[in-house]
Write a protein that holds these residues in place. Structure first.
Motif, mmCIF file in Angstrom:
data_model
loop_
_atom_site.group_PDB
_atom_site.id
_atom_site.type_symbol
_atom_site.label_atom_id
_atom_site.label_comp_id
_atom_site.label_asym_id
_atom_site.label_seq_id
_atom_site.Cartn_x
_atom_site.Cartn_y
_atom_site.Cartn_z
ATOM 1 N N ASP A 11 0.840 -1.187 0.000
ATOM 2 C CA ASP A 11 0.000 0.000 0.000
ATOM 3 C C ASP A 11 0.878 1.240 0.000
ATOM 4 O OD1 ASP A 11 -2.336 -1.531 0.140
ATOM 5 O OD2 ASP A 11 -2.258 -1.607 2.325
ATOM 6 N N ARG A 12 0.268 2.365 -0.376
ATOM 7 C CA ARG A 12 0.986 3.638 -0.388
ATOM 8 C C ARG A 12 0.307 4.591 0.570
ATOM 9 N NH1 ARG A 12 2.040 7.673 -5.491
ATOM 10 N NH2 ARG A 12 -0.078 8.332 -5.096
ATOM 11 N N GLU A 62 9.420 6.980 -0.135
ATOM 12 C CA GLU A 62 9.364 6.958 -1.595
ATOM 13 C C GLU A 62 9.670 8.338 -2.151
ATOM 14 O OE1 GLU A 62 5.715 6.335 -4.502
ATOM 15 O OE2 GLU A 62 6.233 4.477 -3.466
ATOM 16 N N VAL A 111 5.751 10.468 1.162
ATOM 17 C CA VAL A 111 5.128 9.297 0.557
ATOM 18 C C VAL A 111 5.940 8.078 0.970
ATOM 19 C CG1 VAL A 111 4.418 8.182 -1.597
ATOM 20 C CG2 VAL A 111 4.377 10.681 -1.408
ATOM 21 N N SER A 112 5.227 7.067 1.480
ATOM 22 C CA SER A 112 5.883 5.836 1.902
ATOM 23 C C SER A 112 5.053 4.645 1.444
ATOM 24 C CB SER A 112 6.042 5.813 3.423
ATOM 25 O OG SER A 112 6.849 4.727 3.815
ATOM 26 N N THR A 113 5.691 3.500 1.369
ATOM 27 C CA THR A 113 4.996 2.275 0.993
ATOM 28 C C THR A 113 5.267 1.204 2.041
ATOM 29 O OG1 THR A 113 6.878 1.600 -0.361
ATOM 30 C CG2 THR A 113 5.056 2.696 -1.495
ATOM 31 N N LEU A 116 2.343 1.118 7.689
ATOM 32 C CA LEU A 116 1.852 2.461 7.377
ATOM 33 C C LEU A 116 1.118 3.074 8.567
ATOM 34 C CD1 LEU A 116 0.709 1.984 3.671
ATOM 35 C CD2 LEU A 116 2.908 2.802 4.549
#
Length: 160
Positions: free
Chosen positions: A2-3, A32, A50-52, A58
């Motif tokens: 997921d983002r 990211e 922004v991270s995944t 998350l």
């Protein structure tokens, strides 16, 4: 995977970016993209991170940032607008310029620099648009790419 896109309102002080990035690195989380700039509020900056990862990671990122930064907003795709600026340098001789220009026009991008052997293209849009343009340029020799990273904000007014 997921983002997660988070919008952080932070004091514009030395070390804030380092503390946020340090939180990610200490826990082994991936960033990211990260973009920071001044806001309309004096002394404050907007940081878009922004991270995944999986849902658990998350959620943990969001909680940890909530302890570090006063304002953390999760930007959901349906309720937010995301944009990215990208500069793309492409080798281009006289014969290739017409084809490249046609592709650039389709994506409403701009050629912002021309030399005898290359072009620099500027494109602004969501990640999907940027990636599609890059795919269309695969047949040409892309020599350099500079991406700003994602920036975003909620749609509508804060009362919506």
């Amino acid at each position: 995977m997921d983002r997660l896109v988070l919008s952080l309102l932070v004091e514009n002080n030395p070390g804030v970016l380092n503390r946020v990035a340090g939180l990610f690195s200490r826990r082994g989380y991936n960033i990211e993209s990260i973009s920071v700039g001044q806001t309309n509020i004096k002394g404050m900056s907007r940081m878009t991170v922004v991270s995944t990862g999986d849902e658990q990671i998350l959620t943990q990122i969001e909680k940890q940032l909530g302890k570090l930064v006063e304002v953390v907003e999760k930007l959901e795709p349906d309720d937010s607008v995301y944009r990215e600026l990208v500069l793309i340098k492409v080798d281009a001789n006289a014969d290739q310029r017409t084809n490249i220009n046609s592709i650039v026009d389709i994506f409403r991008a701009h050629i912002i620099d021309v030399s005898p052997t290359s072009l620099i293209i500027e494109v602004t849009g969501n990640t999907r648009k940027v990636n599609q343009l890059l795919t269309m340029l695969n047949g040409f020799n892309v020599t350099e790419i500079a991406r700003t990273g994602l920036v975003g904000m909620h749609r509508g007014s804060q009362e919506d």
